[in-house]
Write a protein that holds these residues in place. Sequence first.
Motif, short mmCIF file in Angstrom:
data_model
loop_
_atom_site.label_atom_id
_atom_site.label_comp_id
_atom_site.label_asym_id
_atom_site.label_seq_id
_atom_site.Cartn_x
_atom_site.Cartn_y
_atom_site.Cartn_z
N ALA A 110 3.53 -6.30 -4.41
CA ALA A 110 3.74 -7.05 -6.07
C ALA A 110 5.09 -7.90 -5.87
N ALA A 111 5.02 -8.55 -4.57
CA ALA A 111 6.16 -9.15 -4.35
C ALA A 111 6.17 -10.63 -5.01
N ASP A 112 6.36 -10.65 -6.54
CA ASP A 112 6.04 -12.00 -7.16
C ASP A 112 7.27 -12.81 -7.21
N ASP A 113 8.30 -12.33 -6.53
CA ASP A 113 9.50 -13.10 -6.54
C ASP A 113 9.55 -13.98 -5.15
N VAL A 114 8.67 -13.69 -4.23
CA VAL A 114 8.22 -14.69 -3.19
C VAL A 114 7.81 -15.92 -3.54
N MET A 253 -0.32 1.84 13.61
CA MET A 253 0.56 0.85 12.72
C MET A 253 1.88 1.02 13.25
N PRO A 254 2.56 -0.06 13.37
CA PRO A 254 3.89 0.07 13.82
C PRO A 254 4.77 0.71 12.76
N LYS A 255 5.64 1.59 13.05
CA LYS A 255 6.22 2.59 12.02
C LYS A 255 6.85 1.66 11.06
N LEU A 256 7.63 0.69 11.17
CA LEU A 256 8.32 -0.01 10.09
C LEU A 256 7.59 -1.43 9.63
N LEU A 257 6.26 -1.48 9.87
CA LEU A 257 5.76 -2.45 9.51
C LEU A 257 5.77 -2.56 7.77
N LEU A 258 5.69 -1.68 7.03
CA LEU A 258 5.55 -1.58 5.56
C LEU A 258 7.07 -2.00 5.14
N SER A 259 7.97 -1.58 5.58
CA SER A 259 9.34 -2.05 5.49
C SER A 259 9.62 -3.26 5.91
N ALA A 260 9.41 -3.53 6.97
CA ALA A 260 9.73 -4.78 7.68
C ALA A 260 9.21 -6.21 7.01
N ILE A 261 7.95 -6.03 6.83
CA ILE A 261 7.13 -7.16 6.47
C ILE A 261 7.74 -7.70 5.08
N GLN A 262 7.82 -6.75 3.92
CA GLN A 262 8.21 -7.21 2.62
C GLN A 262 9.59 -7.83 2.47
N VAL A 263 10.38 -7.41 3.75
CA VAL A 263 11.75 -8.08 3.64
C VAL A 263 11.60 -9.23 4.53
N ASN A 264 10.88 -9.46 5.66
CA ASN A 264 10.83 -10.54 6.32
C ASN A 264 9.81 -11.79 5.76
N ILE A 265 9.01 -11.71 4.92
CA ILE A 265 8.27 -12.56 4.23
C ILE A 265 9.40 -13.31 3.15
N PRO A 271 13.92 -7.00 -2.13
CA PRO A 271 13.04 -7.29 -3.22
C PRO A 271 14.41 -7.10 -4.44
N PRO A 272 14.09 -7.78 -5.50
CA PRO A 272 15.05 -8.05 -6.54
C PRO A 272 15.38 -6.40 -6.84
N ALA A 273 16.82 -6.50 -7.17
CA ALA A 273 17.14 -4.83 -7.61
C ALA A 273 16.56 -4.49 -8.98
N ILE A 278 20.11 -1.28 -7.68
CA ILE A 278 19.60 -0.69 -6.35
C ILE A 278 18.15 -1.43 -5.88
N HIS A 279 18.19 -1.84 -4.64
CA HIS A 279 17.01 -2.52 -3.85
C HIS A 279 15.91 -1.27 -3.66
N TYR A 280 14.92 -1.46 -3.85
CA TYR A 280 14.10 -0.69 -3.18
C TYR A 280 12.89 -1.29 -2.67
N LEU A 281 12.40 -0.85 -1.40
CA LEU A 281 11.25 -1.07 -0.73
C LEU A 281 9.99 -0.37 -1.37
N LYS A 282 9.16 -0.95 -1.26
CA LYS A 282 7.74 -0.33 -1.82
C LYS A 282 6.98 0.14 -0.61
N ILE A 283 6.30 1.26 -0.75
CA ILE A 283 5.31 1.71 0.26
C ILE A 283 4.12 2.07 -0.54
#
Length: 291
Positions: A110-114, A253-265, A271-273, A278-283
Amino acid sequence: MAAGPQITAFFDEPTNTVSYLVWDPETRAAAVIDPVLDYDPASGAVSTKSAERILAAADAQGLLITFVLETHPHADHLTAAPVFKARTGAKVGIGAGVREVQTAFGPMFAADDVKDDGGDFDLLLEDGQRLPLGSLTIEVIATPGHTPACVSYKIGDAVFVGDTLFMPDYGTARCDFPGGNAQQLYGSIQRILSLPPETRLFMCHDYKAPGRDEFAWETNVAEQRVHNVHIGGGVTEDAYTAMRQARDAKLAMPKLLLSAIQVNIRAGGFPPADANGIHYLKIPLTMTQGG
Protein backbone atom coordinates in the motif's frame (compact mmCIF):
# COMPACT_ATOMS: atom_id res chain seq x y z
CA MET A 1 44.65 9.01 -21.98
CA ALA A 2 42.91 9.19 -18.60
CA ALA A 3 43.93 6.71 -15.94
CA GLY A 4 41.48 3.99 -14.98
CA PRO A 5 39.26 4.29 -11.92
CA GLN A 6 40.46 3.72 -8.39
CA ILE A 7 38.22 1.31 -6.51
CA THR A 8 37.77 0.45 -2.84
CA ALA A 9 35.37 -2.33 -1.84
CA PHE A 10 33.42 -2.48 1.42
CA PHE A 11 32.04 -5.90 2.33
CA ASP A 12 28.99 -6.16 4.61
CA GLU A 13 29.00 -9.72 5.90
CA PRO A 14 25.50 -9.67 7.48
CA THR A 15 24.00 -9.17 4.01
CA ASN A 16 26.90 -10.56 1.93
CA THR A 17 26.85 -7.27 0.02
CA VAL A 18 29.78 -5.45 -1.53
CA SER A 19 29.57 -1.65 -1.85
CA TYR A 20 32.10 0.29 -3.89
CA LEU A 21 33.74 3.69 -3.73
CA VAL A 22 34.96 4.46 -7.25
CA TRP A 23 36.86 7.59 -8.21
CA ASP A 24 38.80 9.41 -10.87
CA PRO A 25 42.38 9.85 -9.60
CA GLU A 26 42.82 12.96 -11.73
CA THR A 27 39.86 15.04 -10.50
CA ARG A 28 38.88 13.14 -7.31
CA ALA A 29 35.26 12.91 -8.49
CA ALA A 30 33.69 9.78 -6.99
CA ALA A 31 30.66 7.52 -7.12
CA VAL A 32 29.30 5.09 -4.54
CA ILE A 33 27.72 1.90 -5.86
CA ASP A 34 25.17 -0.15 -3.87
CA PRO A 35 25.65 1.30 -0.36
CA VAL A 36 24.21 -0.58 2.64
CA LEU A 37 22.10 0.82 5.47
CA ASP A 38 22.66 -1.29 8.58
CA TYR A 39 19.37 -2.84 9.68
CA ASP A 40 18.52 -5.27 12.46
CA PRO A 41 15.20 -6.94 11.58
CA ALA A 42 14.78 -8.33 15.10
CA SER A 43 14.73 -4.91 16.75
CA GLY A 44 13.95 -2.63 13.82
CA ALA A 45 17.10 -0.62 14.59
CA VAL A 46 18.90 1.08 11.72
CA SER A 47 22.28 2.78 11.67
CA THR A 48 24.61 4.43 9.20
CA LYS A 49 27.78 2.67 10.35
CA SER A 50 28.55 1.12 6.95
CA ALA A 51 27.85 4.39 5.14
CA GLU A 52 30.09 6.25 7.57
CA ARG A 53 32.99 3.95 6.66
CA ILE A 54 32.64 4.90 3.01
CA LEU A 55 32.25 8.60 3.80
CA ALA A 56 35.37 8.49 5.98
CA ALA A 57 37.34 6.79 3.21
CA ALA A 58 36.18 9.42 0.74
CA ASP A 59 37.21 12.21 3.09
CA ALA A 60 40.62 10.62 3.64
CA GLN A 61 41.21 10.57 -0.13
CA GLY A 62 39.86 14.09 -0.68
CA LEU A 63 37.03 12.82 -2.89
CA LEU A 64 33.82 14.53 -3.93
CA ILE A 65 30.97 12.00 -4.20
CA THR A 66 28.77 13.08 -7.09
CA PHE A 67 26.67 9.95 -7.72
CA VAL A 68 25.12 7.13 -5.73
CA LEU A 69 24.37 4.34 -8.20
CA GLU A 70 22.09 1.39 -7.53
CA THR A 71 22.48 -1.66 -9.75
CA HIS A 72 18.83 -2.60 -8.97
CA PRO A 73 16.24 -2.42 -6.17
CA HIS A 74 17.83 -4.87 -3.76
CA ALA A 75 15.94 -7.62 -1.95
CA ASP A 76 18.68 -8.40 0.56
CA HIS A 77 19.66 -5.06 2.08
CA LEU A 78 18.34 -1.56 2.62
CA THR A 79 20.11 1.13 0.63
CA ALA A 80 21.95 3.97 2.38
CA ALA A 81 21.60 6.26 -0.66
CA PRO A 82 19.82 9.05 1.28
CA VAL A 83 22.76 9.29 3.71
CA PHE A 84 25.14 10.14 0.88
CA LYS A 85 22.67 12.47 -0.79
CA ALA A 86 22.19 14.41 2.45
CA ARG A 87 25.92 14.61 3.23
CA THR A 88 27.33 15.26 -0.24
CA GLY A 89 24.51 16.36 -2.53
CA ALA A 90 25.13 13.32 -4.73
CA LYS A 91 22.43 12.35 -7.23
CA VAL A 92 20.85 8.92 -6.78
CA GLY A 93 20.54 6.85 -9.96
CA ILE A 94 19.00 3.50 -10.87
CA GLY A 95 17.88 1.70 -14.01
CA ALA A 96 14.72 3.15 -15.56
CA GLY A 97 13.08 -0.28 -15.19
CA VAL A 98 12.60 0.51 -11.51
CA ARG A 99 9.17 1.79 -12.50
CA GLU A 100 8.15 -1.80 -13.28
CA VAL A 101 9.43 -2.93 -9.88
CA GLN A 102 7.52 -0.12 -8.16
CA THR A 103 4.36 -1.11 -10.03
CA ALA A 104 4.77 -4.75 -9.01
CA PHE A 105 5.58 -4.21 -5.35
CA GLY A 106 3.92 -0.90 -4.47
CA PRO A 107 0.38 -2.32 -4.07
CA MET A 108 1.72 -5.15 -1.91
CA PHE A 109 2.73 -2.59 0.72
CA ALA A 110 0.00 0.00 0.00
CA ALA A 111 2.90 2.31 -0.88
CA ASP A 112 0.70 5.11 -2.20
CA ASP A 113 3.43 7.68 -1.54
CA VAL A 114 5.78 6.14 -4.12
CA LYS A 115 5.91 8.27 -7.25
CA ASP A 116 4.61 6.21 -10.17
CA ASP A 117 7.04 7.87 -12.59
CA GLY A 118 10.15 6.78 -10.69
CA GLY A 119 10.53 10.28 -9.34
CA ASP A 120 11.79 9.10 -5.95
CA PHE A 121 15.15 8.76 -7.73
CA ASP A 122 17.14 11.64 -9.18
CA LEU A 123 18.24 9.73 -12.27
CA LEU A 124 16.43 6.99 -14.20
CA LEU A 125 19.19 5.50 -16.31
CA GLU A 126 18.73 4.05 -19.78
CA ASP A 127 20.88 1.58 -21.67
CA GLY A 128 23.86 3.33 -23.23
CA GLN A 129 23.49 6.47 -21.13
CA ARG A 130 26.75 8.09 -20.05
CA LEU A 131 27.52 10.03 -16.90
CA PRO A 132 30.67 12.10 -16.32
CA LEU A 133 32.93 11.11 -13.44
CA GLY A 134 35.65 13.72 -13.67
CA SER A 135 37.81 12.75 -16.64
CA LEU A 136 36.19 9.28 -16.68
CA THR A 137 32.82 8.18 -18.05
CA ILE A 138 30.24 5.91 -16.45
CA GLU A 139 28.49 3.86 -19.15
CA VAL A 140 25.12 2.32 -18.27
CA ILE A 141 24.58 -1.23 -19.57
CA ALA A 142 21.03 -2.56 -19.17
CA THR A 143 21.27 -6.11 -17.76
CA PRO A 144 17.68 -7.11 -16.90
CA GLY A 145 16.64 -10.61 -15.93
CA HIS A 146 17.13 -10.67 -12.17
CA THR A 147 14.84 -7.63 -12.08
CA PRO A 148 13.60 -5.33 -14.87
CA ALA A 149 15.63 -2.49 -13.32
CA CYS A 150 19.02 -4.18 -13.35
CA VAL A 151 21.88 -2.22 -14.87
CA SER A 152 25.65 -2.62 -14.83
CA TYR A 153 28.08 0.29 -14.72
CA LYS A 154 31.19 0.30 -16.91
CA ILE A 155 33.94 2.70 -15.83
CA GLY A 156 37.14 2.29 -17.79
CA ASP A 157 38.12 -1.39 -17.70
CA ALA A 158 35.85 -2.12 -14.71
CA VAL A 159 32.21 -3.23 -14.77
CA PHE A 160 30.01 -3.36 -11.67
CA VAL A 161 27.53 -6.10 -12.52
CA GLY A 162 25.13 -6.04 -9.58
CA ASP A 163 23.41 -9.43 -9.21
CA THR A 164 23.74 -10.36 -12.88
CA LEU A 165 26.75 -12.56 -12.13
CA PHE A 166 28.39 -13.95 -9.01
CA MET A 167 31.91 -15.29 -8.70
CA PRO A 168 32.56 -18.09 -11.21
CA ASP A 169 32.28 -20.81 -8.55
CA TYR A 170 28.85 -19.53 -7.43
CA GLY A 171 27.07 -18.80 -10.69
CA THR A 172 24.35 -16.33 -11.59
CA ALA A 173 21.33 -14.50 -10.15
CA ARG A 174 17.88 -15.88 -9.47
CA CYS A 175 15.03 -14.81 -11.77
CA ASP A 176 11.89 -15.66 -9.78
CA PHE A 177 11.03 -12.19 -8.47
CA PRO A 178 8.22 -10.24 -10.19
CA GLY A 179 9.51 -9.17 -13.59
CA GLY A 180 12.41 -11.60 -13.50
CA ASN A 181 13.15 -13.58 -16.65
CA ALA A 182 15.78 -16.27 -17.19
CA GLN A 183 15.96 -15.76 -20.96
CA GLN A 184 16.52 -12.03 -20.41
CA LEU A 185 19.23 -12.74 -17.88
CA TYR A 186 20.98 -15.07 -20.31
CA GLY A 187 21.07 -12.27 -22.89
CA SER A 188 22.31 -9.79 -20.31
CA ILE A 189 25.11 -12.10 -19.25
CA GLN A 190 26.15 -12.56 -22.87
CA ARG A 191 26.44 -8.78 -23.20
CA ILE A 192 28.84 -8.71 -20.29
CA LEU A 193 30.80 -11.71 -21.55
CA SER A 194 31.18 -10.11 -24.99
CA LEU A 195 33.42 -7.43 -23.46
CA PRO A 196 37.21 -7.82 -23.79
CA PRO A 197 38.48 -10.81 -21.79
CA GLU A 198 40.63 -8.67 -19.47
CA THR A 199 37.65 -6.52 -18.41
CA ARG A 200 37.43 -6.54 -14.62
CA LEU A 201 34.06 -7.56 -13.14
CA PHE A 202 32.98 -6.53 -9.66
CA MET A 203 30.22 -8.46 -7.91
CA CYS A 204 27.51 -7.05 -5.64
CA HIS A 205 27.47 -10.17 -3.45
CA ASP A 206 29.56 -13.13 -2.44
CA TYR A 207 28.40 -16.18 -0.50
CA LYS A 208 31.69 -18.11 -0.41
CA ALA A 209 30.97 -21.14 -2.58
CA PRO A 210 31.61 -24.57 -1.04
CA GLY A 211 35.32 -25.28 -0.88
CA ARG A 212 36.37 -21.63 -0.86
CA ASP A 213 37.67 -20.20 2.42
CA GLU A 214 37.66 -16.46 1.67
CA PHE A 215 35.08 -14.01 0.42
CA ALA A 216 35.83 -12.65 -3.06
CA TRP A 217 34.16 -10.16 -5.38
CA GLU A 218 36.50 -9.42 -8.30
CA THR A 219 36.94 -11.56 -11.39
CA ASN A 220 37.15 -10.90 -15.13
CA VAL A 221 35.36 -11.72 -18.36
CA ALA A 222 37.83 -14.46 -19.35
CA GLU A 223 37.35 -16.33 -16.05
CA GLN A 224 33.56 -16.07 -16.25
CA ARG A 225 33.43 -17.29 -19.87
CA VAL A 226 35.24 -20.50 -18.98
CA HIS A 227 34.61 -21.23 -15.33
CA ASN A 228 31.20 -19.87 -14.31
CA VAL A 229 29.35 -22.91 -13.01
CA HIS A 230 26.04 -21.81 -14.56
CA ILE A 231 27.01 -20.14 -17.81
CA GLY A 232 30.65 -20.97 -18.58
CA GLY A 233 31.85 -23.11 -21.45
CA GLY A 234 29.21 -22.07 -23.96
CA VAL A 235 25.98 -23.13 -22.21
CA THR A 236 22.99 -22.59 -24.53
CA GLU A 237 20.06 -20.32 -23.71
CA ASP A 238 17.66 -23.27 -23.49
CA ALA A 239 19.93 -25.21 -21.14
CA TYR A 240 20.56 -22.17 -18.99
CA THR A 241 16.86 -21.28 -18.78
CA ALA A 242 15.91 -24.81 -17.76
CA MET A 243 18.63 -24.90 -15.09
CA ARG A 244 17.73 -21.45 -13.77
CA GLN A 245 14.01 -22.14 -13.50
CA ALA A 246 14.54 -25.49 -11.79
CA ARG A 247 17.01 -23.98 -9.34
CA ASP A 248 14.85 -20.95 -8.59
CA ALA A 249 11.89 -23.17 -7.73
CA LYS A 250 13.85 -24.51 -4.74
CA LEU A 251 15.20 -21.20 -3.39
CA ALA A 252 13.86 -19.64 -0.20
CA MET A 253 12.76 -16.01 -0.12
CA PRO A 254 15.56 -13.65 0.95
CA LYS A 255 15.06 -12.95 4.65
CA LEU A 256 15.09 -9.16 4.20
CA LEU A 257 13.05 -8.99 1.00
CA LEU A 258 9.84 -7.62 2.54
CA SER A 259 11.75 -5.01 4.49
CA ALA A 260 14.28 -4.10 1.84
CA ILE A 261 12.08 -3.76 -1.21
CA GLN A 262 9.63 -1.27 0.33
CA VAL A 263 12.54 0.98 1.31
CA ASN A 264 14.50 0.52 -1.90
CA ILE A 265 11.62 1.35 -4.26
CA ARG A 266 11.54 4.68 -2.39
CA ALA A 267 15.24 5.31 -3.20
CA GLY A 268 16.06 4.53 0.43
CA GLY A 269 13.28 6.54 1.97
CA PHE A 270 11.14 5.07 4.76
CA PRO A 271 7.36 4.81 4.50
CA PRO A 272 5.65 7.96 5.82
CA ALA A 273 5.52 8.17 9.60
CA ASP A 274 2.26 7.44 11.42
CA ALA A 275 0.57 10.05 13.59
CA ASN A 276 2.87 9.08 16.47
CA GLY A 277 5.92 10.10 14.40
CA ILE A 278 7.23 6.54 14.02
CA HIS A 279 7.99 4.93 10.64
CA TYR A 280 6.73 1.37 10.18
CA LEU A 281 7.57 -1.30 7.63
CA LYS A 282 4.62 -3.41 6.53
CA ILE A 283 4.78 -7.20 6.44
CA PRO A 284 1.94 -8.65 4.33
CA LEU A 285 0.57 -11.86 5.78
CA THR A 286 -0.16 -14.87 3.59
CA MET A 287 -2.42 -17.61 4.88
CA THR A 288 -0.94 -21.05 4.33
CA GLN A 289 -2.47 -24.49 4.87
CA GLY A 290 -3.81 -24.64 8.42
CA GLY A 291 -3.33 -20.88 8.83
